[in-house]
Design a protein around this motif. Structure first.
Motif, PDB file in Angstrom:
ATOM      1  N   PRO A  73       7.850   1.592  -0.928  1.00 34.71           N
ATOM      2  CA  PRO A  73       7.809   0.625   0.183  1.00 34.71           C
ATOM      3  C   PRO A  73       6.985   1.096   1.360  1.00 34.71           C
ATOM      4  N   LEU A  74       6.959   2.401   1.635  1.00 36.20           N
ATOM      5  CA  LEU A  74       6.129   2.886   2.732  1.00 36.20           C
ATOM      6  C   LEU A  74       4.648   2.719   2.405  1.00 36.20           C
ATOM      7  N   THR A  75       4.261   2.990   1.160  1.00 38.72           N
ATOM      8  CA  THR A  75       2.870   2.805   0.758  1.00 38.72           C
ATOM      9  C   THR A  75       2.452   1.354   0.907  1.00 38.72           C
ATOM     10  N   ILE A  76       3.273   0.430   0.437  1.00 34.99           N
ATOM     11  CA  ILE A  76       2.926  -0.989   0.508  1.00 34.99           C
ATOM     12  C   ILE A  76       2.936  -1.486   1.947  1.00 34.99           C
ATOM     13  N   GLY A  77       4.022  -1.228   2.656  1.00 41.00           N
ATOM     14  CA  GLY A  77       4.148  -1.751   4.016  1.00 41.00           C
ATOM     15  C   GLY A  77       3.160  -1.133   4.982  1.00 41.00           C
ATOM     16  N   LEU A  78       3.020   0.199   4.946  1.00 43.60           N
ATOM     17  CA  LEU A  78       2.104   0.852   5.869  1.00 43.60           C
ATOM     18  C   LEU A  78       0.652   0.526   5.521  1.00 43.60           C
ATOM     19  N   GLY A  79       0.358   0.359   4.235  1.00 42.13           N
ATOM     20  CA  GLY A  79      -0.994  -0.032   3.848  1.00 42.13           C
ATOM     21  C   GLY A  79      -1.386  -1.361   4.468  1.00 42.13           C
ATOM     22  N   ILE A  80      -0.470  -2.321   4.447  1.00 41.87           N
ATOM     23  CA  ILE A  80      -0.745  -3.635   5.050  1.00 41.87           C
ATOM     24  C   ILE A  80      -0.974  -3.495   6.552  1.00 41.87           C
ATOM     25  N   LEU A  81      -0.139  -2.706   7.226  1.00 37.20           N
ATOM     26  CA  LEU A  81      -0.279  -2.573   8.681  1.00 37.20           C
ATOM     27  C   LEU A  81      -1.538  -1.798   9.071  1.00 37.20           C
ATOM     28  N   VAL A  82      -1.905  -0.784   8.290  1.00 35.15           N
ATOM     29  CA  VAL A  82      -3.147  -0.062   8.574  1.00 35.15           C
ATOM     30  C   VAL A  82      -4.341  -0.992   8.393  1.00 35.15           C
ATOM     31  N   ALA A  83      -4.292  -1.855   7.380  1.00 37.67           N
ATOM     32  CA  ALA A  83      -5.371  -2.824   7.192  1.00 37.67           C
ATOM     33  C   ALA A  83      -5.448  -3.795   8.369  1.00 37.67           C
ATOM     34  N   VAL A  84      -4.295  -4.176   8.910  1.00 40.35           N
ATOM     35  CA  VAL A  84      -4.283  -5.038  10.103  1.00 40.35           C
ATOM     36  C   VAL A  84      -4.898  -4.301  11.292  1.00 40.35           C
ATOM     37  N   MET A  85      -4.534  -3.024  11.478  1.00 43.00           N
ATOM     38  CA  MET A  85      -5.104  -2.238  12.573  1.00 43.00           C
ATOM     39  C   MET A  85      -6.627  -2.139  12.427  1.00 43.00           C
ATOM     40  N   HIS A  86      -7.072  -1.860  11.215  1.00 45.94           N
ATOM     41  CA  HIS A  86      -8.512  -1.734  10.990  1.00 45.94           C
ATOM     42  C   HIS A  86      -9.210  -3.066  11.266  1.00 45.94           C
ATOM     43  N   THR A  87      -8.585  -4.161  10.871  1.00 47.68           N
ATOM     44  CA  THR A  87      -9.145  -5.489  11.137  1.00 47.68           C
ATOM     45  C   THR A  87      -9.269  -5.734  12.637  1.00 47.68           C
ATOM     46  N   MET A  88      -8.241  -5.364  13.388  1.00 41.18           N
ATOM     47  CA  MET A  88      -8.280  -5.549  14.831  1.00 41.18           C
ATOM     48  C   MET A  88      -9.376  -4.714  15.478  1.00 41.18           C
ATOM     49  N   TRP A  89      -9.619  -3.513  14.949  1.00 36.60           N
ATOM     50  CA  TRP A  89     -10.696  -2.694  15.493  1.00 36.60           C
ATOM     51  C   TRP A  89     -12.062  -3.339  15.227  1.00 36.60           C
ATOM     52  N   VAL A  90     -12.254  -3.833  13.985  1.00 38.64           N
ATOM     53  CA  VAL A  90     -13.524  -4.472  13.646  1.00 38.64           C
ATOM     54  C   VAL A  90     -13.751  -5.703  14.523  1.00 38.64           C
ATOM     55  N   ARG A  91     -12.703  -6.446  14.825  1.00 33.67           N
ATOM     56  CA  ARG A  91     -12.836  -7.671  15.609  1.00 33.67           C
ATOM     57  C   ARG A  91     -13.010  -7.393  17.098  1.00 33.67           C
ATOM     58  N   THR A  92     -12.303  -6.384  17.626  1.00 38.10           N
ATOM     59  CA  THR A  92     -12.307  -6.169  19.075  1.00 38.10           C
ATOM     60  C   THR A  92     -13.135  -4.973  19.522  1.00 38.10           C
ATOM     61  N   ASP A  93     -13.356  -4.020  18.601  1.00 32.85           N
ATOM     62  CA  ASP A  93     -14.084  -2.786  18.919  1.00 32.85           C
ATOM     63  C   ASP A  93     -13.358  -1.956  19.982  1.00 32.85           C
ATOM     64  N   LYS A  94     -12.038  -2.146  20.110  1.00 33.05           N
ATOM     65  CA  LYS A  94     -11.275  -1.367  21.074  1.00 33.05           C
ATOM     66  C   LYS A  94     -10.908  -0.008  20.472  1.00 33.05           C
ATOM     67  N   PRO A  95     -11.084   1.087  21.213  1.00 31.04           N
ATOM     68  CA  PRO A  95     -10.873   2.433  20.645  1.00 31.04           C
ATOM     69  C   PRO A  95      -9.435   2.693  20.212  1.00 31.04           C
ATOM     70  N   GLU A  96      -8.458   2.047  20.877  1.00 25.93           N
ATOM     71  CA  GLU A  96      -7.070   2.317  20.480  1.00 25.93           C
ATOM     72  C   GLU A  96      -6.773   1.837  19.069  1.00 25.93           C
ATOM     73  N   TRP A  97      -7.414   0.727  18.665  1.00 28.23           N
ATOM     74  CA  TRP A  97      -7.197   0.241  17.298  1.00 28.23           C
ATOM     75  C   TRP A  97      -7.825   1.194  16.282  1.00 28.23           C
ATOM     76  N   LEU A  98      -8.957   1.797  16.642  1.00 27.37           N
ATOM     77  CA  LEU A  98      -9.575   2.778  15.747  1.00 27.37           C
ATOM     78  C   LEU A  98      -8.690   3.999  15.599  1.00 27.37           C
ATOM     79  N   ARG A  99      -8.180   4.491  16.718  1.00 29.44           N
ATOM     80  CA  ARG A  99      -7.318   5.679  16.637  1.00 29.44           C
ATOM     81  C   ARG A  99      -6.020   5.380  15.890  1.00 29.44           C
ATOM     82  N   MET A 100      -5.476   4.187  16.072  1.00 24.71           N
ATOM     83  CA  MET A 100      -4.288   3.808  15.301  1.00 24.71           C
ATOM     84  C   MET A 100      -4.595   3.780  13.814  1.00 24.71           C
TER      85      MET A 100
END
Length: 510
Positions: free
Chosen positions: A23-50
């Motif tokens: 469950p950690l692999t599945i759930g955290l994988g989805i959230l990391v993909a969301v974080m990466h998506t937010m970085w690509v869309r906003t270019d904010k450094p906090e999303w990259l570091r997350m």
């Protein structure tokens, strides 16, 4: 213990251990993909570091999950060869698709994501991560479809030798039991990931606050966004867990009524039926007549059928009914049933296990939701919580959804005993497929041999647990650093950039 008991302990220990990581692999994988998506869309450094920080935790868990998962399929042939022969015609296609399609998709694109930082275009790099995450979800579906077929066998015909032969692969894939279990497992996985973000994020926020560090820098934004994201995900997932759990409960009433009655320690049929809050008596010995409960009137009828008046059959009635249909004793054939040959069949699963695992599942899920609500309240309007009990309680509560997931699976698997393949009540008895756990063990294998493998596997898994906890603790305690930003995908890495301090441990990752 005889060979059957030892083999069941081995499969239970290794499977539950592996499932702690799934469950950690599945759930955290989805959230990391969301974080990466937010970085690509906003270019904010906090999303990259997350993305970088939580991506490392995700990769550690993924690697250890693969290592522990390899044992699961080997066990089918080692200790459960008769089971493998019986279900092989159904499981063969599902496990082949899981390995050749889902796991191939997952591992290939995860490799592209790991090594693609600064080497492939930004959006293509993001797509690689999403492909890997989707591969994890698809892989989970094939595994759950296989398990759900054992709970509710569909899409098969009975051959002349009594084995199930798959005749409708689509029916196996669209089994309503699989659809309900899959949706329940995915949202439960998101609860696990959300709890981790909340616990670690609150701990870092408090530590920074006590050290008088600024609340306007990127690192503060990393932890605050982690807490807020994890809190909202956990609360939403808990609501969906309740809805999908209700769906599963109604299917359980139709397909495995004895599992539901055992989960409530409901000894006699009731109309309307009450939901048990706390039970005492001889739950551990399965003496159902000596069990007493504090109950909520009418609630079990609603959970079973969606109304407040439906009768729910009790354990005693169902035990008698199953005996009439499937036999009161095991066939007197020691070569197939071992020490249980000719013995009376107890169709009631262990009441103590089913009753308390069901309540631990619900209770730990509620604890996780409560912690998420506290985290959202404590960080509202830019606040930084410093209450030691609240913050450290949230960190300890990271374990709650793990326990909920593990006990949920224990309840699901133990509740179908003594069957390893449960009969489908939706078809006539002469067309039903079922298989007793007692006849599933490999013939000729000794308890000593299984004990040896059990001890060896437990030792290896214990060592892997130490490695995983050490790695994750190391990264969590260190947190994000100023050098934690990856080179921007699509641009070559900066040769003059100082080496990341993680390279000594996870040089393969970035």
């Amino acid at each position: 213990m005889d060979v059957l008991d030892v083999a069941r302990w081995q499969f239970g220990i290794t499977t539950v251990y592996h499932f702690l990581m799934v469950p950690l692999t599945i759930g955290l994988g989805i959230l990391v993909a969301v974080m990466h998506t937010m970085w690509v869309r906003t270019d904010k450094p906090e999303w990259l570091r997350m993305t970088r920080f939580w991506g490392r935790v995700y990769l550690i868990n993924f690697v250890l999950g693969v290592a522990t998962g390899l044992v699961q399929e080997f066990q089918f042939g080692l200790a459960w060869s008769e089971y493998s022969r019986f279900v092989g015609d159904v499981f063969g296609s599902l496990l082949a698709l899981e390995a050749l399609l889902a796991f191939f998709l997952e591992s290939t694109f995860l490799g592209l994501w790991i090594f693609g930082w600064g080497r492939i275009p930004k959006k293509l790099h993001l797509a690689a991560l999403w492909a890997a995450v989707i591969g994890s979800v698809v892989s989970a579906y094939f595994i759950i479809a296989a398990n759900s077929w054992m709970q509710h066998p569909v899409g098969v015909a009975v051959s002349e030798d009594g084995r199930p032969v798959q005749v409708d692969f689509l029916a196996v894939l669209t089994n309503n039991t699989a659809l309900a279990a899959f949706s329940h497992a995915i949202v439960a996985a998101l609860m696990v990931a959300g709890a981790l973000l909340v616990g670690v994020g609150l701990w870092h926020l408090r530590r920074r606050k006590l050290a008088d560090r600024p609340t306007t820098d990127v690192d503060h934004a990393v932890w605050r966004r982690s807490v807020r994201l994890g809190g909202w995900v956990s609360l939403a997932a808990f609501a969906l867990v309740a809805l999908t759990g209700d769906w599963q409960g109604k299917l359980m009433y139709q397909q495995q009524p004895l599992k539901m009655s055992s989960a409530e320690a409901l000894c006699e049929t009731e109309a309307p039926a009450s939901f048990s809050i706390f039970a005492w008596g001889k739950l551990g010995s399965n003496e159902c007549d000596d069990v007493h409960s504090i109950t909520v009137p009418y609630l079990l009828s609603y959970l079973a059928h969606g109304d407040f008046s439906t009768a729910v059959p009790g354990v005693n009635e169902l035990q008698e009914r199953y005996g009439e249909v499937y036999g009161e004793t095991y066939p007197d054939d020691p070569s197939r049933f071992g020490a249980l040959a000719g013995e009376e069949i107890d169709y009631t699963p262990l009441l103590g296990v089913t009753y308390w695992s069901f309540r631990l599942m619900i209770g730990m899920g509620a604890v996780s939701a409560g912690v998420a609500a506290y985290a959202l309240w404590a960080t509202r309007r830019g606040r930084v919580p410093t209450w030691r009990i609240g913050v450290y309680g949230a960190l300890l509560a990271v374990a709650a959804p793990f326990v909920a997931n593990a006990t949920g699976w224990i309840f699901t698997e133990m509740g179908r005993q003594p069957f390893v393949v449960y009969p489908n009540p939706d078809v006539p008895v002469d067309e039903q497929v079922w298989f007793f756990t007692a006849q599933a063990v490999s013939p000729g294998i000794s308890a000593t041999e299984v004990w040896t493998s059990l001890i060896a596997l437990t030792a290896v898994y214990g060592a892997l647990a130490v490695v995983e906890l050490w790695l994750i603790t190391r990264f969590v305690r260190r947190g994000v650093t100023t050098g934690d930003g990856a080179p921007t995908p699509g641009h070559p890495p900066d040769a003059d950039r100082p080496a990341d301090r993680d390279d000594d441990v996870l040089s393969f990752a970035y």
